[in-house]
Design an enzyme around this catalytic site. Structure first.
Site, mmCIF file in Angstrom:
data_model
loop_
_atom_site.group_PDB
_atom_site.id
_atom_site.type_symbol
_atom_site.label_atom_id
_atom_site.label_comp_id
_atom_site.label_asym_id
_atom_site.label_seq_id
_atom_site.Cartn_x
_atom_site.Cartn_y
_atom_site.Cartn_z
ATOM 1 C CG ASP A 141 79.594 70.363 27.846
ATOM 2 O OD1 ASP A 141 79.420 70.280 26.795
ATOM 3 O OD2 ASP A 141 80.314 71.594 28.340
ATOM 4 N NE ARG B 272 84.336 84.444 29.169
ATOM 5 C CZ ARG B 272 84.915 83.463 29.049
ATOM 6 N NH1 ARG B 272 84.228 82.316 28.796
ATOM 7 N NH2 ARG B 272 86.253 83.091 29.417
ATOM 8 N NE ARG C 249 73.226 76.859 16.038
ATOM 9 C CZ ARG C 249 74.575 76.763 16.107
ATOM 10 N NH1 ARG C 249 75.291 76.374 15.129
ATOM 11 N NH2 ARG C 249 74.805 76.674 17.695
ATOM 12 C CE1 TYR D 159 75.801 70.909 23.599
ATOM 13 C CE2 TYR D 159 77.016 71.988 25.298
ATOM 14 C CZ TYR D 159 76.948 70.990 24.394
ATOM 15 O OH TYR D 159 78.015 70.391 24.144
ATOM 16 C CD GLU E 147 81.396 68.723 13.957
ATOM 17 O OE1 GLU E 147 81.878 67.898 14.495
ATOM 18 O OE2 GLU E 147 80.969 69.855 14.170
ATOM 19 N NE ARG F 175 92.788 79.631 27.743
ATOM 20 C CZ ARG F 175 92.534 78.441 27.434
ATOM 21 N NH1 ARG F 175 93.595 77.822 27.097
ATOM 22 N NH2 ARG F 175 91.503 77.749 27.560
ATOM 23 N NE ARG G 26 83.320 70.728 15.457
ATOM 24 C CZ ARG G 26 83.366 70.511 16.930
ATOM 25 N NH1 ARG G 26 84.063 71.276 17.477
ATOM 26 N NH2 ARG G 26 82.502 69.854 17.134
HETATM 27 P P1 FAD Z 1 70.501 62.635 24.748
HETATM 28 O O1 FAD Z 1 71.773 62.123 24.910
HETATM 29 O O2 FAD Z 1 70.186 63.515 23.455
HETATM 30 O O3 FAD Z 1 69.627 61.458 25.029
HETATM 31 C C1 FAD Z 1 68.269 61.639 24.887
HETATM 32 C C2 FAD Z 1 67.473 60.095 24.423
HETATM 33 O O4 FAD Z 1 66.235 60.454 24.148
HETATM 34 C C3 FAD Z 1 68.051 59.814 22.706
HETATM 35 O O5 FAD Z 1 68.799 58.661 22.563
HETATM 36 C C4 FAD Z 1 66.748 59.832 22.164
HETATM 37 O O6 FAD Z 1 66.712 59.011 20.751
HETATM 38 C C5 FAD Z 1 65.795 59.520 23.160
HETATM 39 N N1 FAD Z 1 64.429 59.915 22.915
HETATM 40 C C6 FAD Z 1 63.721 61.021 22.770
HETATM 41 N N2 FAD Z 1 62.654 60.963 22.565
HETATM 42 C C7 FAD Z 1 62.206 59.761 22.661
HETATM 43 C C8 FAD Z 1 61.076 58.943 22.615
HETATM 44 N N3 FAD Z 1 59.891 59.684 22.270
HETATM 45 N N4 FAD Z 1 61.101 57.781 23.009
HETATM 46 C C9 FAD Z 1 62.070 56.931 23.283
HETATM 47 N N5 FAD Z 1 63.304 57.624 23.121
HETATM 48 C C10 FAD Z 1 63.424 58.903 22.802
HETATM 49 N N6 FAD Z 1 79.265 67.141 25.836
HETATM 50 C C11 FAD Z 1 80.203 67.378 26.589
HETATM 51 O O7 FAD Z 1 80.289 67.080 27.521
HETATM 52 N N7 FAD Z 1 81.461 67.269 25.719
HETATM 53 C C12 FAD Z 1 81.286 67.360 24.162
HETATM 54 O O8 FAD Z 1 82.464 67.572 23.694
HETATM 55 C C13 FAD Z 1 80.105 67.474 23.604
HETATM 56 N N8 FAD Z 1 79.929 67.426 22.293
HETATM 57 C C14 FAD Z 1 78.553 67.342 21.967
HETATM 58 C C15 FAD Z 1 78.578 67.714 20.480
HETATM 59 C C16 FAD Z 1 77.299 67.592 19.754
HETATM 60 C C17 FAD Z 1 77.235 67.797 18.340
HETATM 61 C C18 FAD Z 1 76.240 67.507 20.742
HETATM 62 C C19 FAD Z 1 74.916 67.420 20.177
HETATM 63 C C20 FAD Z 1 76.166 67.502 22.002
HETATM 64 C C21 FAD Z 1 77.639 67.366 22.617
HETATM 65 N N9 FAD Z 1 77.542 67.273 23.876
HETATM 66 C C22 FAD Z 1 78.780 67.119 24.513
HETATM 67 C C23 FAD Z 1 76.321 67.069 24.807
HETATM 68 C C24 FAD Z 1 76.227 65.732 25.375
HETATM 69 O O9 FAD Z 1 75.754 64.862 24.001
HETATM 70 C C25 FAD Z 1 74.805 65.696 26.157
HETATM 71 O O10 FAD Z 1 75.249 66.486 27.260
HETATM 72 C C26 FAD Z 1 74.309 64.617 26.837
HETATM 73 O O11 FAD Z 1 74.103 63.544 25.321
HETATM 74 C C27 FAD Z 1 73.078 64.668 27.101
HETATM 75 O O12 FAD Z 1 72.285 63.572 27.642
HETATM 76 P P2 FAD Z 1 70.930 63.327 27.582
HETATM 77 O O13 FAD Z 1 70.541 62.173 28.061
HETATM 78 O O14 FAD Z 1 70.117 64.776 28.173
HETATM 79 O O15 FAD Z 1 70.421 63.569 25.847
#
Ligand code: FAD
Ligand code: NA
Length: 385
Positions: A358, A176, A254, A356, A308, A180, A285
């Site tokens: 949030d 989608r 990506r 992905y 970016e 709006r 952006r």
């Molecule tokens: P992560 O934050 O990726 O944490 C995983 C951690 O594990 C990392 O610190 C990594 O270093 C560590 N790790 C991996 N492998 C190992 C290893 N072997 N040993 C030790 N450590 C390790 N969410 C929103 O709600 N709003 C937004 O506007 C938004 N914008 C985003 C923009 C971008 C460009 C990206 C990529 C994400 C965005 N997000 C956003 C999503 C948000 O970043 C994630 O939801 C959140 O960070 C997920 O948390 P996580 O703990 O699953 O993963």
């Protein structure tokens, strides 16, 4: 040094939520291993060295949720500002509001359509294919919003995001494209929205600030797995394919490159996010971080911006968005089976599940894992699978 009851791999929102719940609710000693030099995962932020403006190191992070449980939980660690996200788009030398709304449409067509007239116009333009099933991304886009708006705001933007001609992209990348038929250009529709008053870093550090939690940064789990796997329960939030040494292949992602610039003006673009959907700008952006916190009165005469650039990730890049090809999905099924069979190891978070998420979804999913798996295991002796 504590002998841990639980090892968490990764100090992002998923890992920290697990650690905090297990330490605070079950009094477990939790060891968190993080291979970066800081905790917080991709949500980490820091003060820009030249301007003092808080920058989100891995890309702009906007917090929003409609999940009341998650909202209550996150408010234990931080207050939120009243920030509401809005995005603008610079096309053909003009600035338009996004998401595409009545304001965008009337500016684009130099018209003063009512909601009903605009609806009729877009429906007519979207019927160009005459009911034929869209065979690629272009046809899908045209069938959703009509060719003029598709070509202005979506075609080149998507080509830049994917570094691929949209004719060659699959139709199911988009299901989608919201239009709006009001002038409302608030980006998110969620019940709760805001930014952490004293920044993401402070919020994330408070989650880890518990006597039963030890976070070791600069430590890669791959070099320590024998010490823990099979000896102590593990919650793993690193890449699932990496855990299994890429035995089933590499999942594709990506990534985004950020080009930081300090500009000699207190205000570069007047808003936090400006999209560049035309082919002549190489970036997708520009983020201007000072606008995320209008309440702060940063006193710098300069401003910091990130341009970016999106591309496919190589092995050494930060994985940001799952590409999710049919090959990826088939591979993921094989990894899921192996993850399930791995006793006493739970896989979670965006890297551990190749999804992905949030922030609110990562936190919500960690709260569910705590209630459905970890509490039953540690409190009632149920197996951890
Ligand atoms: P992560 O934050 O990726 O944490 C995983 C951690 O594990 C990392 O610190 C990594 O270093 C560590 N790790 C991996 N492998 C190992 C290893 N072997 N040993 C030790 N450590 C390790 N969410 C929103 O709600 N709003 C937004 O506007 C938004 N914008 C985003 C923009 C971008 C460009 C990206 C990529 C994400 C965005 N997000 C956003 C999503 C948000 O970043 C994630 O939801 C959140 O960070 C997920 O948390 P996580 O703990 O699953 O993963
Ligand atoms: Na498992």
């Amino acid at each position: 040094d504590l002998a841990p009851d639980l090892v968490v791999v990764g100090a992002g929102f998923f890992g920290l939520t697990i650690a905090e719940r297990c330490a605070a609710e079950l009094d477990l000693k939790v060891l968190v291993l993080e291979r970066r030099e800081h905790l917080g995962g991709n949500a980490w932020s820091e003060a820009d060295p030249d301007t003092g403006i808080e920058v989100h190191k891995y890309g702009a992070h906007l917090f929003h949720t409609s999940n009341a449980k998650v909202w209550e939980y996150v408010n234990r660690f931080t207050d939120f500002t009243g920030y509401q996200h809005r995005v603008y788009s610079q096309h053909g030398g003009e600035v338009y509001p996004l998401p595409i709304n009545l304001g965008t449409i009337n500016q684009f067509f130099r018209s003063a359509h009512s909601p009903a007239q605009a609806r009729e116009l877009i429906a007519e333009q979207a019927s160009e294919l005459g009911g034929k099933e869209p065979e690629n991304f272009v046809e899908k886009g045209v069938s959703l919003i009509g060719r003029p708006l598709y070509e202005a705001f979506i075609a080149h933007y998507t080509a830049k995001q994917w570094q691929t001609d949209p004719e060659k992209l699959s139709a199911d990348i988009i299901t989608r494209l919201p239009v709006r038929y009001t002038y409302d250009n608030r980006y998110f529709n969620d019940t709760y929205e805001g930014l952490p008053v004293d920044g993401y870093a402070a919020w994330l550090e408070r989650m880890a600030d518990h006597p039963n939690i030890e976070v070791r940064t600069g430590v890669d789990f791959r070099e320590h797995r024998e010490e823990y796997v099979g000896r102590v329960p593990v919650v793993y939030t690193g890449p699932v394919d990496e855990y299994f040494d890429h035995d089933e292949g590499r999942l594709s992602w990506r990534t985004v490159d950020f080009e930081r610039e300090v500009v000699d003006t207190p205000d570069f673009q007047g808003c936090p996010v400006m999209n560049y959907p035309d082919a002549d700008a190489p970036y997708t952006r520009i983020i201007e971080f000072r606008h995320f916190h209008p309440e702060r009165d940063y006193d710098s005469e300069q401003t910091v911006i990130f341009k970016e650039f999106s591309r496919f990730a190589e092995d050494t890049d930060e994985p940001y968005y799952p590409v999710n090809t049919p090959e990826d999905r088939a591979m993921l099924m094989r990894y899921r089976d192996r993850a399930k069979a791995e006793d006493n190891v739970l896989f979670g978070g965006r890297l551990g599940t190749y999804k992905y998420l949030d922030m609110h979804m990562a936190i919500g999913s960690a709260l569910s894992m705590f209630e459905n798996k970890l509490r039953p295991h540690f409190a009632d002796g149920e197996a951890l699978t």
